[in-house]
Enzyme design. Sequence first.
Site, short mmCIF file in Angstrom:
data_model
loop_
_atom_site.label_atom_id
_atom_site.label_comp_id
_atom_site.label_asym_id
_atom_site.label_seq_id
_atom_site.Cartn_x
_atom_site.Cartn_y
_atom_site.Cartn_z
N ASP A 84 7.50 5.25 0.20
CA ASP A 84 6.55 5.71 -0.81
C ASP A 84 5.35 6.35 -0.11
OD1 ASP A 84 5.29 3.42 0.28
OD2 ASP A 84 6.09 2.18 -1.34
N ASP A 126 -3.20 -3.79 8.96
CA ASP A 126 -2.54 -4.77 9.84
C ASP A 126 -2.21 -4.21 11.23
OD1 ASP A 126 -0.63 -3.09 8.73
OD2 ASP A 126 0.82 -4.69 8.29
N ASP A 145 1.25 6.58 -0.07
CA ASP A 145 0.02 5.96 -0.55
C ASP A 145 -1.16 6.85 -0.22
OD1 ASP A 145 1.38 3.66 -1.43
OD2 ASP A 145 1.36 2.82 0.59
P1 ATP Z 1 6.84 0.15 3.98
O1 ATP Z 1 6.33 0.52 2.61
O2 ATP Z 1 7.66 1.20 4.62
O3 ATP Z 1 7.48 -1.19 4.03
P2 ATP Z 1 4.05 0.20 4.67
O4 ATP Z 1 3.38 0.26 6.00
O5 ATP Z 1 3.77 1.31 3.71
O6 ATP Z 1 5.58 0.04 4.95
P3 ATP Z 1 3.12 -1.55 2.61
O7 ATP Z 1 3.46 -2.99 2.43
O8 ATP Z 1 3.57 -0.55 1.61
O9 ATP Z 1 3.66 -1.18 4.05
O10 ATP Z 1 1.54 -1.48 2.79
C1 ATP Z 1 0.83 -0.25 2.82
C2 ATP Z 1 -0.27 -0.32 3.89
O11 ATP Z 1 -1.21 -1.34 3.57
C3 ATP Z 1 0.24 -0.68 5.30
O12 ATP Z 1 0.66 0.46 5.99
C4 ATP Z 1 -0.98 -1.32 5.91
O13 ATP Z 1 -1.86 -0.35 6.39
C5 ATP Z 1 -1.64 -2.02 4.75
N1 ATP Z 1 -1.24 -3.45 4.63
C6 ATP Z 1 -0.20 -3.95 3.93
N2 ATP Z 1 -0.13 -5.28 4.03
C7 ATP Z 1 -1.17 -5.67 4.80
C8 ATP Z 1 -1.65 -6.93 5.27
N3 ATP Z 1 -1.03 -8.06 4.96
N4 ATP Z 1 -2.75 -6.93 6.06
C9 ATP Z 1 -3.39 -5.77 6.36
N5 ATP Z 1 -2.99 -4.56 5.96
C10 ATP Z 1 -1.89 -4.49 5.19
MG MG Z 2 4.51 1.46 1.69
#
Ligand code: ATP
Ligand code: MG
Length: 450
Positions: A71, A152, A73
């Site tokens: 996705d 994170d 963001d």
């Molecule tokens: P994917 O969607 O491919 O699993 P993503 O990196 O986009 O990976 P998401 O869970 O969609 O992960 O979260 C979006 C963003 O929010 C992450 O890239 C990160 O920067 C931040 N994030 C998510 N969870 C946490 C957390 N527990 N602590 C700190 N930052 C976080």
């Molecule tokens: Mg994501």
Amino acid sequence: MLERISKFFKKDKNSDFSGGYVFGPSEHSLSPEMINRDARKIVDVLQKAGHEAYVVGGCVRDLLLGLKPKDFDVATSAKPWEVKALFRRSRIIGRRFQIVHVQFSREIIEVTTFRSNENQSNSKNRRQQTDSGMLTRDNVFGSIEEDASRRDLTVNALYYDPSDNSIHDFTRGLDDVDDRIIRIIGDPSTRFREDPVRLLRVARFAAKLDFEIEPNTAKPMRHRAGDLQQVSPPRLFDETLKLFMSGNGLITFKLLLKYKLFEYIVPQLNPMLNDQQGQPLKLVGQALINTDKRIRNSQRVTPAFIYAALLWPVVQRLASNYEKNGNSPPYALSKAAGDIIAAQVPVTAIPKRFTIPMREIWDLQLHLKRRGGNRAKRLAEHPRFRAAYDFILLREQAGEDLDGLGDWWTQYQDVDEDQRQSMAEDVLNKDKKPKRRRRRRNQSPKPDNG
Ligand code: ATP
Ligand code: MG
């Protein structure tokens, strides 16, 4: 192209990084067309309204690695209500952290306001009120740099601006993408304590991206593993699905074992995994291999099947104890299933819509053996037949001897109606034989025989 970034960037590795670094179009491999149209449009509208706005997080990371983002963001300096005012089809969601969901065509794009790390910031801007008096407590808004440092991983904290094709990096994340390193932002132990789910995210992304976990990030992981007990069961359930159902389940599972995280996810199973040659380890490993394969082939996977596999060794052991105490096999299995699920739900809150099919898959493990006569046809029509049959195959793949049961059902599904009937008759006759013999023996003392 990544090569070029690293050469350029590594030259400056020891330079002062405060304030971040902006990589221009010639210094990275992204281009605006790679970004989802709706996300680009949202960034454009926000910027034209005078706000800062970027595409951020996993999608930037994935595009740099040539992967397809799940996705897109958007992160912005605009406050949630300012975002909402700019887009007709948008709504504010979340209480603790307000996020705006903006919809253009079919997709929903998540727009998040720059936030700072609540635990690190002072409380002066913690409680804010909008003009309308709405309390935005817990939304600790911040600058883009603060927003980067509350994320994170360094590789998850890259901000892409499609308007000038630049990447804004405050944590040397681009270097880590290039070097294939998973690194927690800030002090690892503190960041894990703040949110233990980050332990699982480290393992998940290391597995998904095939990255190394940087030694300082890895060091406190085992020590902090117990903090997972503080994560709410519904959130831990959601996270386990991401661990096991994103196509890299087996590698993720190995990392969870290595960092002692698994025992806080399925505590009942964990002690049974110590035996490297043991069936439980083989069964779970095989279940994850099969799941990874199904995902690669775009086949459906269900959490019920995965949890059925994760808990089967414990259910089987408990059921066998109940049987030894004189209970019938179906009763023993049903009681064990109930007990084991009741003990798992306070750890990962598996919803009823999954525990019910899990129990059906387990129950059918007994029923699929008793397949003589009309039973086979009825069983094959059971809504959970396919999953239960796959589960039989899984158990056999993991080395359990089920007396050819998997092959029998495979063949049953391959042949025509007549042949099916005769297969089922054969089983019935085989089942009957020993009983007849027994009856004859019992009948022998009868007076009219003698
Ligand atoms: P994917 O969607 O491919 O699993 P993503 O990196 O986009 O990976 P998401 O869970 O969609 O992960 O979260 C979006 C963003 O929010 C992450 O890239 C990160 O920067 C931040 N994030 C998510 N969870 C946490 C957390 N527990 N602590 C700190 N930052 C976080
Ligand atoms: Mg994501």
